[in-house]
Design an enzyme around this catalytic site. Structure first.
Site, PDB file in Angstrom:
ATOM      1  N   LYS A  43       0.935  -1.207  -0.005  1.00  0.00           N
ATOM      2  CA  LYS A  43      -0.617  -0.151  -0.252  1.00  0.00           C
ATOM      3  C   LYS A  43       0.894   1.324  -0.185  1.00  0.00           C
ATOM      4  CE  LYS A  43      -3.326  -0.066   3.136  1.00  0.00           C
ATOM      5  NZ  LYS A  43      -4.347   0.129   2.335  1.00  0.00           N
ATOM      6  N   ARG A 112      -3.255   2.956   8.483  1.00  0.00           N
ATOM      7  CA  ARG A 112      -3.722   1.347   7.677  1.00  0.00           C
ATOM      8  C   ARG A 112      -2.717   0.887   8.025  1.00  0.00           C
ATOM      9  NH1 ARG A 112      -8.133   2.452   4.294  1.00  0.00           N
ATOM     10  NH2 ARG A 112      -8.624   4.821   4.133  1.00  0.00           N
ATOM     11  N   GLY A 121      -7.732  -7.712   5.345  1.00  0.00           N
ATOM     12  CA  GLY A 121      -8.383  -7.749   6.147  1.00  0.00           C
ATOM     13  C   GLY A 121      -8.280  -8.716   7.146  1.00  0.00           C
ATOM     14  N   MET A 123      -5.268  -7.737   8.862  1.00  0.00           N
ATOM     15  CA  MET A 123      -4.658  -6.568   9.774  1.00  0.00           C
ATOM     16  C   MET A 123      -5.436  -5.509  10.149  1.00  0.00           C
ATOM     17  SD  MET A 123      -0.415  -6.905   9.057  1.00  0.00           S
ATOM     18  CE  MET A 123      -0.542  -6.499   7.370  1.00  0.00           C
ATOM     19  N   ARG A 356      -2.538  -1.475  -6.252  1.00  0.00           N
ATOM     20  CA  ARG A 356      -1.643  -2.982  -6.017  1.00  0.00           C
ATOM     21  C   ARG A 356      -2.551  -3.801  -6.963  1.00  0.00           C
ATOM     22  NH1 ARG A 356      -4.644  -4.983  -0.740  1.00  0.00           N
ATOM     23  NH2 ARG A 356      -6.412  -5.315  -1.911  1.00  0.00           N
ATOM     24  N   HIS A 478     -15.338  -9.665   1.399  1.00  0.00           N
ATOM     25  CA  HIS A 478     -13.954 -10.563   2.165  1.00  0.00           C
ATOM     26  C   HIS A 478     -14.044 -12.118   2.096  1.00  0.00           C
ATOM     27  CE1 HIS A 478     -12.448 -13.368   5.292  1.00  0.00           C
ATOM     28  NE2 HIS A 478     -11.678 -12.615   5.425  1.00  0.00           N
ATOM     29  N   ARG A 586       4.097 -47.541  -6.847  1.00  0.00           N
ATOM     30  CA  ARG A 586       4.190 -48.393  -5.153  1.00  0.00           C
ATOM     31  C   ARG A 586       3.545 -49.276  -5.609  1.00  0.00           C
ATOM     32  NH1 ARG A 586       3.286 -42.353  -3.110  1.00  0.00           N
ATOM     33  NH2 ARG A 586       4.660 -41.913  -1.733  1.00  0.00           N
ATOM     34  N   ARG A 642       8.960 -49.241  -7.968  1.00  0.00           N
ATOM     35  CA  ARG A 642       9.962 -49.643  -6.291  1.00  0.00           C
ATOM     36  C   ARG A 642       9.315 -51.128  -5.930  1.00  0.00           C
ATOM     37  NH1 ARG A 642       8.057 -46.013  -1.820  1.00  0.00           N
ATOM     38  NH2 ARG A 642       6.077 -47.118  -1.528  1.00  0.00           N
ATOM     39  N   GLU A 794      15.922 -42.191   1.418  1.00  0.00           N
ATOM     40  CA  GLU A 794      15.396 -41.591   2.161  1.00  0.00           C
ATOM     41  C   GLU A 794      15.503 -41.968   3.887  1.00  0.00           C
ATOM     42  OE1 GLU A 794      11.726 -43.864   1.101  1.00  0.00           O
ATOM     43  OE2 GLU A 794      12.522 -45.790   0.452  1.00  0.00           O
ATOM     44  N   SER A 813      16.909 -41.606  -6.317  1.00  0.00           N
ATOM     45  CA  SER A 813      15.492 -41.157  -6.330  1.00  0.00           C
ATOM     46  C   SER A 813      15.098 -40.404  -4.703  1.00  0.00           C
ATOM     47  CB  SER A 813      13.998 -41.620  -7.027  1.00  0.00           C
ATOM     48  OG  SER A 813      13.370 -41.223  -7.025  1.00  0.00           O
ATOM     49  N   GLY A 815      13.490 -39.872  -1.775  1.00  0.00           N
ATOM     50  CA  GLY A 815      11.977 -39.994  -1.096  1.00  0.00           C
ATOM     51  C   GLY A 815      11.660 -39.488   0.149  1.00  0.00           C
ATOM     52  N   THR A 816      11.688 -37.937  -0.623  1.00  0.00           N
ATOM     53  CA  THR A 816      11.883 -37.201   0.654  1.00  0.00           C
ATOM     54  C   THR A 816      10.732 -37.576   1.726  1.00  0.00           C
ATOM     55  OG1 THR A 816      10.525 -35.978  -0.606  1.00  0.00           O
ATOM     56  CG2 THR A 816      12.237 -35.022  -0.133  1.00  0.00           C
ATOM     57  N   ASN A 817       9.127 -38.249   1.662  1.00  0.00           N
ATOM     58  CA  ASN A 817       8.197 -38.409   2.565  1.00  0.00           C
ATOM     59  C   ASN A 817       8.744 -39.014   4.040  1.00  0.00           C
ATOM     60  OD1 ASN A 817       6.757 -37.560   1.295  1.00  0.00           O
ATOM     61  ND2 ASN A 817       5.775 -39.752   0.582  1.00  0.00           N
ATOM     62  N   ASP A 818       9.749 -40.242   3.828  1.00  0.00           N
ATOM     63  CA  ASP A 818      10.582 -41.062   4.552  1.00  0.00           C
ATOM     64  C   ASP A 818      11.766 -39.288   4.927  1.00  0.00           C
ATOM     65  OD1 ASP A 818       9.697 -43.322   5.713  1.00  0.00           O
ATOM     66  OD2 ASP A 818       9.681 -44.211   3.724  1.00  0.00           O
ATOM     67  N   CYS A 880      10.728 -38.398  -5.608  1.00  0.00           N
ATOM     68  CA  CYS A 880       9.828 -39.335  -6.048  1.00  0.00           C
ATOM     69  C   CYS A 880       8.502 -38.863  -4.161  1.00  0.00           C
ATOM     70  CB  CYS A 880       9.040 -40.810  -6.067  1.00  0.00           C
ATOM     71  SG  CYS A 880       9.842 -41.085  -4.896  1.00  0.00           S
ATOM     72  N   TYR A 900      14.649 -34.143 -12.693  1.00  0.00           N
ATOM     73  CA  TYR A 900      13.487 -34.784 -12.360  1.00  0.00           C
ATOM     74  C   TYR A 900      12.516 -34.791 -11.557  1.00  0.00           C
ATOM     75  CZ  TYR A 900      13.284 -39.786 -10.981  1.00  0.00           C
ATOM     76  OH  TYR A 900      13.722 -40.727 -10.613  1.00  0.00           O
TER      77      TYR A 900
HETATM   78  C1  PEP Z   1       9.027 -41.033   0.833  1.00  0.00           C
HETATM   79  O1  PEP Z   1       9.845 -41.490   1.154  1.00  0.00           O
HETATM   80  O2  PEP Z   1       9.177 -39.826  -0.112  1.00  0.00           O
HETATM   81  C2  PEP Z   1       8.481 -42.065  -0.615  1.00  0.00           C
HETATM   82  C3  PEP Z   1       7.883 -41.183  -2.147  1.00  0.00           C
HETATM   83  O3  PEP Z   1       7.997 -43.103  -0.371  1.00  0.00           O
HETATM   84  P1  PEP Z   1       6.920 -43.987   0.415  1.00  0.00           P
HETATM   85  O4  PEP Z   1       5.924 -42.402   0.870  1.00  0.00           O
HETATM   86  O5  PEP Z   1       5.781 -44.807  -0.279  1.00  0.00           O
HETATM   87  O6  PEP Z   1       7.136 -44.619   1.558  1.00  0.00           O
HETATM   88 MG    MG Z   2       9.557 -43.824   1.344  1.00  0.00          MG
END
Ligand code: PEP
Ligand code: MG
Length: 932
Positions: A43, A112, A121, A123, A356, A478, A586, A642, A794, A813, A815-818, A880, A900
Site C-alpha cells: 500500500k 492503516r 482484512g 490486520m 496494487r 472479504h 508403489r 519400487r 530416504e 530418487s 524419497g523426501t517423505n521418509d 518422488c 526430474y
Molecule cells: C518417500 O518416502 O518419499 C516415498 C516416496 O515413499 P513412501 O511415501 O511410499 O514411503
Molecule cells: Mg518412503
C-alpha cells in the site's frame, strides 16, 4: 489478545540513528517509490508511486516495516521512530494548513496496515483519528453536518476501542443495536445526530468499563497508540494463520500508513468504492467494481450494505467516472498488470487511496496474461510468471450440468459470481462447525460455509469448506477476495437468501434449510441451487487457453516431470497431463485388490520359504500384467518400479482386533459368527468351527510381526534381504513384462528401485538379485531389454554415504517423505498432533511434509546429490516424495540439479509450470518476472 513477542532486552535507543523510518508523500512528491514494497509495504509503495505520478492522493506518510520488526523484537519502537513520525506529521500539517485534532479545521487521519504482500482484512485499520470532544465540534461547524461529525466520532471510538484497547466488538454493537431499537431505526443511517451523540456517551462508558481508562482525548497519544496497535496486529492469530497458508514470512512485518482523511460520507456528492481494471474472476477486459454513495470505505468491503456496480457511477457523476477510468487505465499501463484500486469521492472530488496488482483466479490470470501479450503490454517471457502454479487446478474445476437443473431447484441466480467452479455440499453456518463437520483425511465431508458475510475470523472454516455462500457483500467483499486466492468456489452477496446464523438456518424461496442440508453453488454464474446437483468436467475452451499459456512457459523447463502412478489408469491420466514417465510405482498398492490380497496374506503367514514361494508364484501373473499395462501406457518413457516397501503387518488384521475377536468368540451369536466367517475367509475360515484355530494362529503370526516402530522396522530393502524370494518374484514380473511388451513392438524403459537403503552393502545384496533374475529371464525368453537398477534415498545415512551407494546404483530418487520423517524424527503419520502447536508458535513455518525443509532436509539432499555424482557423474537423480508437486520444492529441485520431479498425476501441470518458471528465472535472470 494478540500474542506479542516478549521483549528479550529492555527497549533501547536504536543505534542506527540514520535509519529512515518514515517516508512522506504529498504535494506531488514522495520520498519513496513503487519499488520499495519491502520497506513501505504494497500500500505504501503504491501511494508513493501514485503521488509521484501526480495522481490525486490524500497526503500522508508511511512508517516502514523495520519499525514493526523493531516493535516485535523489543516490544516497542525506538525514540527515533517517534521523532521521525512527529516530523512527518508537522510536514503534513503544514501542507494541509491544519493541526492534528485541534483548531477550527482539525486534521484527521487514517492509520492503516500495509505489508509487502496483501493480506486482505487480516490486520487493523483506524479511521477518523484526531477526533475528540473538541475537534468533533469543529467538524460540525466545518462540514455543516452534525450527523456526519457525530457518526465519524462514534466510529473512531468503536474502532479504537476494539483495535487498540482490545474491547470486544459486541460490547459496542449492543449499545448501537439498542439505540436503533429504541429509535425504531431500520438502518444505521436512520439514526440522527442527537441519537449518535447519545451513542458516543455510552461508547465512552464501554471504554471506561472494559479498558479501565478514558478514551484518549490527546490526538498525538491516539496516533502513537494506533500505530503500535497496527504493529501488534501483524501478530494476531488470523494474520499468522493467513501467512501460514499463503507462505508469507513471519519476519517481514507491516508498514503503517498515516494519511489525511477524505470523506465518502459527507452527503450525496460523496462516496467510496473499490474496483479492478479487469474482471478478477474471468479476466475479461471490463471495468469491474462497486461503490456506495455517502459511505466510508469499510461499508463497501465489509458487506454491511450491498454496493452498486461501478457502471452506475457514470450516471451519477459522469466526469468523476471518466477521471477514474482514465487514472486506473494509466495505472494498469504503468504497472503492466491488472490493478485493484480504492477511491473516495469527497464533495465531488476524486481521491485515489490505493492501487496494487489485483488478486485473481487462475482462469483470470491466464486470460489477462494472454490479453496483455496481444495488447503489447507485456512480453510472453513476462507473461509466464503471471500464473501461480498452485492455481492451475482452477482450470480443472467442475461446472454445473444445466440439464440436471429444474426451475424449482434454483434458489437464486442473482448472487455474485465471486470465484468459479461448481460444488455440492452440506450447509454449515459457522467456521468452527465447518472444521468439525468437514472432518479429516479419508473421512472428509464436503461442507459449504453459509454466512451473511465472512470476516477474517472465519478463515479456518473457509479453508476446510469446499465452497462459500454469503448473502451480503459484493465482488470485493472479504469472502470473494479470500476464496479467489484459495481457488475455492464462492457465491457472494446472494441477497435473496436470508441467513440466520444464530438459528443455524437459511431461508430461500420460502424454504428453510438447516445444517447438513445439501445445496449446490455455481460460482461461475452466481447461482445457488437446492440439493446435490450433477456437475460436469471443466470447460475445454479454458483448457485450450491454458495450453497456449503453457506452450510459452514449457521451453524454459530444464527438468522432467514424471508421475507417481501405480496402475495403468493413473499412468494414462498422468500422460494426458504431460507426465514424461513414472517416477514411482508403489507396488504394494497392487496387492490390496480383492483378487490378490488372499495370496499376499498367504505369503506373509507362511512360516517357511517353500510355502512363501508358492504364494508368491500366485502373485506373479498379477504383477506382470500390471507392469505390462504401465509399460504400454508409457511407451518407452521411464517406468520406475519400487520393490515392496511397507511393513508386512499392514496387510494383516490389527492385533487388537484379533484379541477382541478371540475373547468374544465364546459368546458370539450365530449372526456375529457369520460376520466373522466372511471377515476371515481369506485366512482359511470356511465354517464357525474353524474360527478358534485360525484366529489363534493368525494372532501368533501377527505377534511375531509386531514392532514398536514399524516405520523403522522390517520394511524397505530389509524385507527383500530377509525374504529374497519377494525381490525375486517382483523382479521376474518386471522383466518378464518388459520382454513381453517389447515383443509386441512397444519400447520399455524399466527402472528397478530398491527402497530404504542405508548402506552400500544392502544395495549390493539387492542389486545382485535383480541382475541374476533379469539374466535368468533373458535366457528363458531369448530376449534382452534395457533396464536400470537404482535406489531411493530416504535416510540421512544414505545421503552421507551417497558416494558409496552410487557405485551400485544407476539412479537415485529422493524419497523426501521418509527423509523428512527420519531427518526430523517426526512420525509422518502422527505429526499433526505436533504440527498445530509448532506452526502456531512459529517453530516451523510450514508443514515440512508438504513443502521441503530446504535448510535441513534440503541440505541432506544437496549432500546426496554432490556425493552421488562424485562417484557417477551421469547419475540420474529425481524426487518422488509428495514435495515433487509443490511449486517451491520443485524450484528447489531445479536449483540443486535434479533431472526430474515426480508427483501425483493431478499435480503434473503444477509441477511443469513451477519447473518452467524456475528455468525461466535462470535463463532470463529474473525472479518472478522481475529482474533479479
Ligand atoms: C518417500 O518416502 O518419499 C516415498 C516416496 O515413499 P513412501 O511415501 O511410499 O514411503
Ligand atoms: Mg518412503
Amino acid at each position: 489478545m494478540a500474542t506479542i513477542t516478549l521483549p528479550e532486552a529492555p527497549v533501547q535507543e536504536s543505534k542506527k540513528t540514520t535509519t529512515k523510518y518514515v517516508y512522506f508523500f504529498g504535494g506531488g512528491k514522495a520520498d519513496g517509490n513503487g519499488k520499495m514494497k519491502d520497506d513501505l509495504g504494497g500500500k505504501g509503495a503504491g501511494l508513493a508511486e501514485m503521488t509521484n505520478a501526480g495522481l490525486p492522493v490524500p497526503p500522508g506518510f508511511t512508517i516502514q516495516t523495520e519499525a514493526c520488526r523493531e516493535y516485535m523484537r523489543n516490544g516497542g519502537v525506538s525514540k527515533e521512530v517517534d521523532r521521525q513520525m512527529e516530523e512527518a506529521l508537522s510536514k503534513l500539517e503544514a501542507l494541509q494548513g491544519q493541526k492534528l485534532g485541534t483548531g477550527e479545521n482539525p486534521l484527521l487521519v487514517s492509520v492503516r496496515s500495509g505489508a509487502k504482500f496483501s493480506m486482505p482484512g487480516m490486520m487493523d485499520t483506524i479511521l477518523n483519528l484526531g477526533l475528540n470532544d473538541k475537534s468533533v465540534e469543529a467538524l460540525v461547524k466545518r462540514s455543516n453536518n452534525p450527523r456526519f461529525a457525530a457518526d465519524s466520532y462514534r466510529r473512531l471510538i468503536q474502532m479504537f476501542g476494539n483495535v487498540v484497547l482490545e474491547i470486544p466488538k459486541h460490547a459496542f454493537d449492543e449499545v448501537f443495536d439498542a439505540k436503533k431499537k429504541k429509535k425504531k431505526a431500520k438502518l444505521d443511517t436512520d439514526l440522527d445526530a442527537k441519537a449518535l451523540n447519545e451513542v458516543i456517551e455510552e461508547y465512552k462508558k464501554v471504554v471506561k468499563k472494559h479498558a479501565r481508562q478514558d478514551f484518549p482525548q490527546d490526538p498525538h497519544e491516539q496516533l502513537v497508540m494506533a500505530r503500535d496497535a497496527v504493529f501488534r496486529s501483524w501478530q494476531n492469530d488470523r494474520a499468522k494463520h493467513y501467512r501460514r497458508i499463503n507462505n508469507i514470512d513471519d519476519m517481514l512485518g507491516t508498514a503503517v500508513n498515516v494519511q489525511a482523511m477524505v470523506y465518502g460520507n459527507l452527503g450525496d456528492t460523496s462516496g467510496t468504492g473499490v474496483g479492478f481494471t479487469r474482471n478478477p474472476a474471468t479476466g475479461a477486459k471490463e471495468f469491474y467494481g462497486e461503490f456506495l454513495m455517502n459511505a466510508q470505505g469499510e461499508d463497501v468491503v465489509s458487506g454491511v450494505r450491498t454496493p452498486v456496480h461501478i457502471s452506475e457511477l457514470h450516471k451519477i457523476m459522469p466526469h468523476v467516472y471518466d477521471q477514474l477510468r482514465d487514472i486506473t487505465t494509466r495505472l494498469e499501463k504503468h504497472y503492466k498488470d491488472m490493478q485493484d484500486f480504492e477511491f473516495t469521492i469527497q464533495d465531488g472530488k476524486l481521491y485515489m487511496l490505493q492501487t496494487r496488482n489485483g488478486k485473481r483466479t487462475g482462469l483470470a490470470a491466464v486470460q489477462v496474461a494472454i490479453d496483455m501479450v496481444s495488447e503489447g503490454l507485456i512480453s510472453k517471457d513476462e507473461a509466464i510468471f503471471r500464473l501461480d502454479p498452485n492455481q492451475v487446478v482452477d482450470f480443472f474445476v467442475s461446472r454445473l450440468d444445466d440439464k440436471d437443473v429444474r426451475p424449482e431447484d434454483v434458489l437464486t441466480t442473482k448472487g455474485i459470481a465471486a470465484s468459479p467452479g461448481a460444488v455440492a455440499g452440506q450447509i454449515v453456518f459457522t467456521a468452527d462447525d465447518a472444521v468439525e463437520k468437514a472432518g479429516h483425511g479419508a473421512e472428509k465431508n464436503p461442507v459449504i460455509l453459509v454466512r451473511a458475510e465472512t470476516t477474517p475470523e472465519d478463515i479456518h472454516g473457509m479453508e476446510v469448506a469446499i465452497g462459500i455462500l454469503t448473502s451480503q457483500g459484493g465482488a470485493t467483499s472479504h469472502a470473494a477476495v479470500v476464496t479467489r486466492g484459495m481457488g475455492k468456489t464462492c457465491v457472494a452477496g446472494a441477497g435473496e437468501i436470508v441467513v440466520d446464523e444464530r438459528a443455524r438456518q437459511m431461508r430461500a424461496r420460502g424454504q428453510v434449510f438447516k445444517e447438513g442440508d445439501w445445496i449446490t453453488l455455481d460460482g461461475t454464474a452466481g447461482s445457488v441451487l437446492r440439493g446435490k446437483r450433477k456437475l460436469l468436467p471443466p470447460d475445454p475452451e479454458n483448457l485450450a487457453k491454458l495450453d497456449k499459456f503453457m506452450s510459452w512457459a514449457e521451453p524454459f523447463r530444464k527438468i522432467e516431470v514424471r508421475a507417481n502412478a501405480d496402475i495403468p489408469r493413473d499412468a494414462k491420466k498422468a500422460r494426458e497431463f504431460g507426465a514424461e514417465g513414472i517416477g514411482l510405482c508403489r507396488t504394494e498398492h497392487m496387492f490390496f485388490a480383492p483378487d490378490r490380497i488372499p495370496h499376499m496374506r498367504a505369503m506373509i503367514l507362511a512360516d517357511n520359504e517353500k510355502d512363501r514361494r508358492k504364494a508368491l508364484k500366485k502373485l506373479l501373473p498379477y504383477q506382470r500384467k500390471d507392469f505390462e499395462g504401465l509399460f504400454k501406457a508409457m511407451e518407452g518413457l521411464p517406468v520406475t518400479i519400487r520393490l515392496l516397501d511397507p511393513p508386512l503387518h499392514e496387510f494383516l488384521p490389527k492385533r487388537e482386533k484379533l484379541m477382541v475377536d478371540i475373547a468374544t468368540l465364546p459368546r458370539a451369536t450365530a449372526k456375529r459368527k457369520k460376520v466373522l466367517i466372511a471377515e476371515y475367509k481369506d485366512y482359511g475360515v470356511k465354517r464357525a468351527s474353524d474360527l478358534k484355530e485360525v484366529l489363534r494362529s493368525l494372532l501368533a503370526r501377527v505377534e511375531e510381526l509386531h514392532e514398536f516402530n514399524p516405520m523403522l522396522g522390517l520394511r524397505g530393502c530389509r524385507l527383500g534381504i530377509t525374504y529374497p524370494e519377494i525381490t525375486e518374484m517382483q523382479v521376474r514380473a518386471i522383466i518378464e513384462a518388459a520382454v513381453a511388451v517389447e515383443k509386441e513392438g512397444i519400447k520399455t524403459h524399466a527402472e528397478v528401485m530398491i527402497p530404504l537403503i542405508a548402506t552400500v552393502k544392502e544395495m549390493e545384496n539387492q542389486g545382485a538379485i535383480v541382475k541374476r533374475v533379469a539374466e535368468d529371464v533373458f535366457k528363458e525368453k531369448g530376449k534382452r531389454v534395457d533396464y536400470h537398477v537404482g535406489t531411493m534415498i530416504e535416510l540421512p545415512r544414505a545421503c552421507l554415504v551417497a558416494d558409496e551407494i552410487a557405485k551400485e546404483a544407476q539412479f537415485f530418487s529422493f524419497g523426501t517423505n521418509d527423509l523428512t520423517q527420519t531427518a526430523f524424527g517426526f512420525s509422518r503419520d502422527d505429526v499433526n498432533k505436533i504440527l498445530t502447536a509448532y506452526l502456531q508458535e512459529g517453530i516451523l513455518k510450514q508443514d515440512p511434509f508438504a513443502a521441503i525443509d530446504q535448510v535441513g532436509v534440503g541440505e541432506l539432499v544437496k549432500i546426496g546429490i554432490e556425493r552421488g555424482r562424485r562417484t557417477r557423474p551421469d547419475l540420474e537423480i529425481g524426487i518422488c516424495g509428495e514435495h515433487g508437486g509443490e511449486p517451491e520444492s520443485v524450484k528447489f529441485c531445479h536449483q540443486v540439479g535434479m533431472d526430474y520431479v515426480s508427483c501425483s498425476p493431478f499435480r503434473v501441470l503444477t509441477a511443469r509450470l513451477a519447473a518452467a518458471q524456475a528455468g525461466a528465472s535462470d535463463t532470463l535472470k529474473v525472479e518472478g518476472g522481475r529482474t533479479k
